[in-house]
Scaffold this motif. Structure first.
Motif, PDB file in Angstrom:
ATOM      1  N   ASN A 143      24.012 102.528  40.903  1.00 35.13           N
ATOM      2  CA  ASN A 143      24.053 101.658  42.435  1.00 35.13           C
ATOM      3  C   ASN A 143      25.066 102.558  43.110  1.00 35.13           C
ATOM      4  O   ASN A 143      25.683 103.441  42.897  1.00 35.13           O
ATOM      5  CB  ASN A 143      24.214 100.247  42.386  1.00 35.13           C
ATOM      6  N   ARG A 192      27.861 101.552  44.282  1.00 41.11           N
ATOM      7  CA  ARG A 192      29.575 101.560  43.799  1.00 41.11           C
ATOM      8  C   ARG A 192      29.544 102.512  42.575  1.00 41.11           C
ATOM      9  O   ARG A 192      30.841 103.212  42.531  1.00 41.11           O
ATOM     10  CB  ARG A 192      29.703 100.246  43.048  1.00 41.11           C
ATOM     11  N   ARG A 193      28.687 102.705  41.610  1.00 39.29           N
ATOM     12  CA  ARG A 193      28.700 103.475  40.495  1.00 39.29           C
ATOM     13  C   ARG A 193      28.732 105.018  40.752  1.00 39.29           C
ATOM     14  O   ARG A 193      29.255 105.872  40.366  1.00 39.29           O
ATOM     15  CB  ARG A 193      27.787 103.041  39.452  1.00 39.29           C
ATOM     16  N   ALA A 212      32.052 105.754  42.179  1.00 38.40           N
ATOM     17  CA  ALA A 212      32.874 105.805  41.326  1.00 38.40           C
ATOM     18  C   ALA A 212      32.974 107.142  40.246  1.00 38.40           C
ATOM     19  O   ALA A 212      33.878 107.411  39.630  1.00 38.40           O
ATOM     20  CB  ALA A 212      32.802 104.385  40.372  1.00 38.40           C
ATOM     21  N   LYS A 222      38.584 100.500  41.210  1.00 38.37           N
ATOM     22  CA  LYS A 222      37.900  99.380  42.076  1.00 38.37           C
ATOM     23  C   LYS A 222      38.626  99.311  43.376  1.00 38.37           C
ATOM     24  O   LYS A 222      37.741  99.380  44.334  1.00 38.37           O
ATOM     25  CB  LYS A 222      38.254  97.977  41.538  1.00 38.37           C
ATOM     26  N   ILE A 261      37.379 102.435  45.612  1.00 40.37           N
ATOM     27  CA  ILE A 261      35.980 102.284  45.962  1.00 40.37           C
ATOM     28  C   ILE A 261      36.017 101.465  47.322  1.00 40.37           C
ATOM     29  O   ILE A 261      35.369 101.691  48.244  1.00 40.37           O
ATOM     30  CB  ILE A 261      35.135 101.673  44.862  1.00 40.37           C
ATOM     31  N   GLU A 262      36.874 100.284  47.152  1.00 39.76           N
ATOM     32  CA  GLU A 262      36.741  99.390  48.269  1.00 39.76           C
ATOM     33  C   GLU A 262      37.338  99.976  49.743  1.00 39.76           C
ATOM     34  O   GLU A 262      36.866  99.860  50.679  1.00 39.76           O
ATOM     35  CB  GLU A 262      37.289  97.951  47.803  1.00 39.76           C
ATOM     36  N   ALA A 278      34.750 102.326  50.740  1.00 38.66           N
ATOM     37  CA  ALA A 278      33.620 101.872  51.624  1.00 38.66           C
ATOM     38  C   ALA A 278      33.935 101.409  52.708  1.00 38.66           C
ATOM     39  O   ALA A 278      33.381 101.234  53.827  1.00 38.66           O
ATOM     40  CB  ALA A 278      33.122 100.683  50.486  1.00 38.66           C
ATOM     41  N   GLU A 292      30.804  98.430  53.048  1.00 39.05           N
ATOM     42  CA  GLU A 292      31.033  97.703  51.944  1.00 39.05           C
ATOM     43  C   GLU A 292      30.014  96.785  51.647  1.00 39.05           C
ATOM     44  O   GLU A 292      29.635  96.458  50.365  1.00 39.05           O
ATOM     45  CB  GLU A 292      32.131  96.603  52.607  1.00 39.05           C
ATOM     46  N   LEU A 322      27.524  98.041  48.562  1.00 44.21           N
ATOM     47  CA  LEU A 322      28.152  98.902  47.182  1.00 44.21           C
ATOM     48  C   LEU A 322      27.258  98.262  45.767  1.00 44.21           C
ATOM     49  O   LEU A 322      27.135  99.070  45.175  1.00 44.21           O
ATOM     50  CB  LEU A 322      29.447  97.963  47.054  1.00 44.21           C
ATOM     51  N   ASP A 323      26.588  97.156  46.064  1.00 40.23           N
ATOM     52  CA  ASP A 323      25.819  96.532  44.834  1.00 40.23           C
ATOM     53  C   ASP A 323      24.439  97.081  45.018  1.00 40.23           C
ATOM     54  O   ASP A 323      23.548  96.498  44.168  1.00 40.23           O
ATOM     55  CB  ASP A 323      26.154  95.392  44.789  1.00 40.23           C
TER      56      ASP A 323
END
Lengths: 361, 343
Positions: free
Chosen positions: A91, A93-94, A97, A111, A114-115, A118, A124, A127-128
Motif C-alpha cells: 500500500n 504507506r509501505r 516506508a 511512522k 511518513i506522516e 504525506a 494523507e 496512506l492505507d
C-alpha cells in the motif's frame, strides 16, 4: 541539503562524446533544470551526478566532497525516474516506508516521517490504499514521497512528468514548484520541454550536442539568449530570425538588411562583418506602415486576446504577437517595425549572440 | 467543393447516443472545426459525413443532394486520418498519385503528373517526390498523407486530428500551412480535434460538441468572447478560464441571478494588498518568457492571472484582486449579459 559542483565533466561512449566538458555549480536549495533536445547529454550528466554512470573525465563535488567515483548508494541523493516504479503489492504507506526500512530506521521515526511526507504531498488520505487503484497523479505523488522521505541531500529527476498529458503536466509543474518552496531541496531536473523548464526553474542550463550553451534564470534566458540555438529552443512561438549579410561596428546601433535600415541596440563589442541574424521575439514585432522592412502576411492565428501573425520577408519568416483586434488579411504587404531595445543580434555562422545594448535583468 | 449539411442527424451505438440530432451547415470554402473531448461525437460525425456510418435519423446533404443512403465511394469525400498510413514500398510520387490512378477515374498520365506536382509544391515536398515514403520525417509523412487527399478535388475534406501525432513545433508549422492551403484552394474542410489551439487558430467557425450535441457554433472570436455557457468557456483559452462563485470578489456589474463568474487571465487585475476582503496569496510565479502566469489563492479558490515578466511579484506575496469586465453565468450555467434580466 547540498551544493552540487560539476567540473570539466566529460563522458565518452566509444567514439561518441555525450558530454563535452561541462562545468557549473548548483547552489544549495536551488531548482536547477537541464533543458535540451534528445541526445544533448542532459540525462547522461544527471546520471553521472547520481553515480549511475562514471565520467570519462572531470569531477563531481557534493557539498565540497569529491564523490566522482563514490557508489550511487553512498551519495545520499534521491533519483525520481520518468516511469514511477511503485511496488504494486504494497500500500501507499509501505511504498513510502520502503527506503527507510532498507536503511534500518527505527519504527517510530519511520511512522513520523511518513506522516510528515504525506502532509507535504497532501496524500494523507491515501496512506492505507493500495497503489494499483491510484490515478496517475497520485502515483506520481507517491513516487515523489518515496524520494522525499529519505531526506536526501538532493533530488535528481529525469523527465518525471514526461508520461503525463499536457494539462495534467501543468498541474504537476505547479505542485512540484510549490513543494520545492516548502522543502527548499536542491533539485536537478531534466526535461526537453521548455515550458516545464521556464515554469519551475531557478536556473536553466540549456544543452546542445553535449555542450552547455547557457546557464541563467528563465527570464534572462528568454530576454538575452546566448545563442541562436537557445533563442530558438525557448518561447512559443520561438524567436524569429532575419538572416542577412552585413556589418556592424562597435558603438553602432543600426544594421542594413537588404534595402532596409533597422535600428538595433548598440553593439558593445568589436565590430563584425559577414553572415548576421537579427532576432526578434513575437511580442517585440509590430506592424509599421512606414516600416522599411516589408513582409507578406502568411497567416494569422487567433489566440483570444492576441494573435500570432506570420510574415514572410526576403530574409526569413517573422512572427508577430499582436492584439487580436488588429485586422490583417492573408497576402497583405505590410511594413514591419520592432521594439528596438529588445532585439538581439547573432553571428549567424557560429550562432553566438553579439553583446548589444543595455538589457533588463 | 460543395456545401455540406447535416440535418438532425442522430447516431446510436446500443444505448449510447454518440451524435444527437446534430444540425450543422458547412458552407463551400469554410474550414469548420468540431472541438470536444474524447467521446463528444466528433469522429462519429466525420464518419457519418463520409458514409462510414449510417445515421439512425436525419439526413446528410452534400452539394444539395441527399446522400444519406449512398455508400462512401459515391460521396466524393477525402478523409485524412490521425495516423498517416502511406504505402511504404511506394515513392512519395506514387503515394500521391495513387488516388488518381484508380480505374474509376481514368486520368491521363500527364494530368496525374501535373496534379501531383502542384500538390507537392503546395506542401513544399517537391524535392522528396522520388523518396521512398519510409525515408521521410514524421512531418513529411503527414504532409504526404494530407497531399494524398489534396490531389483529388472532392466535395469536402474530412480531417480527423491530422496533426496530433506530431511534436509541438511541427504541429504549429503544419497548422499554419494547412490554413494557407485551405485559403489558397478555397477548400471546404470539416476538421476534428480536441486541441483548442488548433480550433482557435485554424477555424472559420468552431462547433463545440458535448455528448453528441452541438453546444455552440461561431467564429473563434464569438465562442471565445461570448461563450454560450460554462462548458464552452471552459474549453477555450489557455490557461483555462477562472471560475469562481459570484460572491468571492466584488462584482458591481454582475447581473441579477449570477451564480458563477468566469474571468480569463486578462480579466483579473492584481495590485498590492489594500486591506479589503479581496485579498489573496500568490502561490507560484510561472515564467512563460513574454509574460508570467501568477497562481493565486483566495479563500480556498485557485486563480491564474497574467503579469509582466519584469514585475516584482514573487511567491508568498499578498495581493488584492479585481475583476475587469468578466463573464457572468447563471445557476444553469448559461451566460448572462450585463444588464440582461435573467428569465
Amino acid at each position: 541539503m547540498a551544493q552540487i559542483r560539476v567540473e570539466n565533466l566529460r563522458k565518452q561512449f566509444g567514439n561518441f562524446t555525450a558530454v563535452k566538458g561541462s562545468s557549473f555549480t548548483i547552489e544549495d536549495g536551488s531548482f536547477f533544470v537541464m533543458l535540451g533536445p534528445s541526445g544533448c547529454g542532459k540525462t547522461t550528466t544527471l546520471r553521472m551526478i547520481a553515480g549511475l554512470e562514471l565520467p570519462s573525465e572531470g569531477r563531481i563535488l557534493l557539498d565540497g566532497e569529491d564523490v566522482t567515483f563514490l557508489r550511487a548508494s553512498r551519495r545520499d541523493i534521491a533519483f525520481v525516474f520518468q516511469m514511477f516504479a511503485l511496488y504494486p503489492h504494497l500500500n501507499v504507506r509501505r511504498n513510502i516506508a520502503y527506503p527507510l526500512r532498507c536503511q534500518g530506521v527505527p519504527r517510530a521515526e519511520i511512522k513520523q516521517r511518513i506522516e510528515e511526507t504525506a502532509r507535504l504531498l497532501q496524500i494523507e488520505h491515501l496512506l492505507d490504499r493500495g497503489v494499483s487503484g491510484l490515478s496517475g497523479g497520485d502515483r506520481q505523488r507517491v513516487a515523489l514521497g518515496r524520494a522525499i522521505v529519505r531526506r536526501p541531500k538532493a533530488f535528481l529527476m529525469d523527465e518525471p512528468l514526461g508520461a503525463l498529458d499536457s494539462e495534467f503536466r501543468r498541474v504537476m509543474c505547479g505542485e512540484l514548484r510549490q513543494l520545492h518552496e516548502r522543502i527548499s531541496a536542491t533539485t536537478v531536473y531534466v526535461t526537453h520541454d521548455q515550458l516545464e523548464a521556464m515554469a519551475m526553474a531557478d536556473q536553466i542550463a540549456v544543452m546542445n550536442h553535449g555542450v552547455v550553451e547557457q546557464i541563467a534564470t528563465p527570464q534572462q534566458i528568454y530576454d538575452a539568449p546566448a545563442s541562436m540555438f537557445v533563442a530558438d529552443f525557448i518561447g512559443s512561438p520561438p524567436m524569429s530570425f532575419l538572416q542577412f549579410d552585413g556589418a556592424v561596428r562597435q558603438g553602432e546601433h543600426r544594421v542594413r538588411i537588404g534595402e532596409a535600415v533597422v535600428e538595433v541596440p548598440t553593439l558593445r563589442e568589436e565590430g563584425i562583418q559577414g553572415a548576421l541574424a537579427l532576432g526578434a521575439r513575437p511580442e517585440h514585432v509590430l506592424l509599421a506602415s512606414d516600416g522599411a522592412l516589408r513582409g507578406r502576411v502568411l497567416g494569422a492565428e487567433y489566440l483570444g486576446t492576441t494573435q500570432i501573425v506570420t510574415l514572410q520577408t526576403q530574409h526569413g519568416q517573422v512572427k508577430a504577437r499582436l492584439a487580436s483586434t488588429k485586422s490583417v488579411s492573408l497576402g497583405d504587404n505590410v511594413g514591419i517595425g520592432f521594439r528596438t531595445e529588445r532585439l538581439a543580434l547573432f553571428d549567424a555562422a557560429s550562432g553566438r549572440a553579439l553583446n548589444v545594448g543595455a538589457r533588463h535583468g | 467543393m460543395a456545401d455540406v449539411r447535416l440535418d438532425g442527424v442522430t447516431k446510436r451505438f446500443r444505448d449510447v447516443e454518440a451524435v444527437a440530432a446534430l444540425a450543422l451547415d458547412i458552407p463551400d470554402g469554410e474550414l469548420v472545426v468540431l472541438l470536444g473531448p474524447t467521446g463528444a461525437g466528433k469522429t462519429t460525425t466525420l464518419r457519418l459525413v463520409a458514409g462510414l456510418e449510417r445515421p439512425d435519423a436525419g439526413r446528410v446533404i452534400i452539394g444539395g443532394e441527399d446522400v444519406t443512403a449512398e455508400p462512401p465511394a459515391v460521396r466524393d469525400v477525402a478523409f485524412v486520418f490521425q495516423q498517416y498510413s502511406l504505402y511504404p514500398h511506394l515513392t512519395v510520387f506514387d503515394n500521391l498519385a495513387f488516388p488518381l490512378r484508380s480505374p474509376a477515374r481514368r486520368m491521363s498520365d500527364d494530368e496525374v503528373r501535373k496534379r501531383v506536382r502542384d500538390v507537392a509544391a503546395l506542401l513544399h515536398i517537391e524535392g522528396k517526390l522520388g523518396n521512398k515514403a519510409t525515408r521521410l520525417s514524421g512531418g513529411e509523412m503527414q504532409r504526404v498523407a494530407i497531399g494524398r487527399a489534396l490531389v483529388r478535388a472532392p466535395s469536402i475534406y474530412l480531417m480527423d486530428e491530422p496533426l496530433s501525432s506530431l511534436d509541438a513545433k511541427l504541429r504549429s508549422e503544419l497548422r499554419l500551412e494547412l490554413k494557407r492551403i485551405q485559403v489558397e484552394l478555397g477548400a471546404t474542410i470539416l476538421y476534428v480535434t480536441h486541441d483548442q489551439i488548433e480550433a482557435m487558430t485554424m477555424a472559420s467557425r468552431i462547433g463545440v460538441l458535448s455528448e453528441g450535441r452541438l453546444v455552440q457554433i461561431g467564429t473563434p472570436r464569438e465562442v471565445y468572447e461570448r461563450p454560450q455557457n460554462l462548458y464552452v468557456a471552459m474549453h477555450l483559452g489557455t490557461p483555462a478560464i477562472n471560475l469562481i462563485p459570484a460572491d468571492l470578489l466584488p462584482a458591481p456589474g454582475a447581473p441579477a441571478g449570477t451564480r458563477t463568474i468566469g474571468a480569463r487571465t486578462e480579466q483579473l487585475r492584481i495590485a498590492p494588498p489594500n486591506g479589503a476582503a479581496d485579498r489573496g496569496l500568490l502561490k507560484w510565479v510561472e515564467h512563460l518568457g513574454d509574460q508570467n502566469h501568477l497562481h493565486l489563492e483566495i479563500k480556498g479558490h485557485n486563480l491564474t492571472t497574467l503579469a509582466d515578466p519584469h514585475s516584482p511579484w514573487k511567491a508568498g506575496d499578498a495581493v488584492s484582486v479585481e475583476l475587469v469586465d468578466p463573464l457572468y453565468f447563471d445557476a444553469t450555467g448559461a451566460r448572462v449579459e450585463r444588464g440582461e434580466a435573467v428569465r
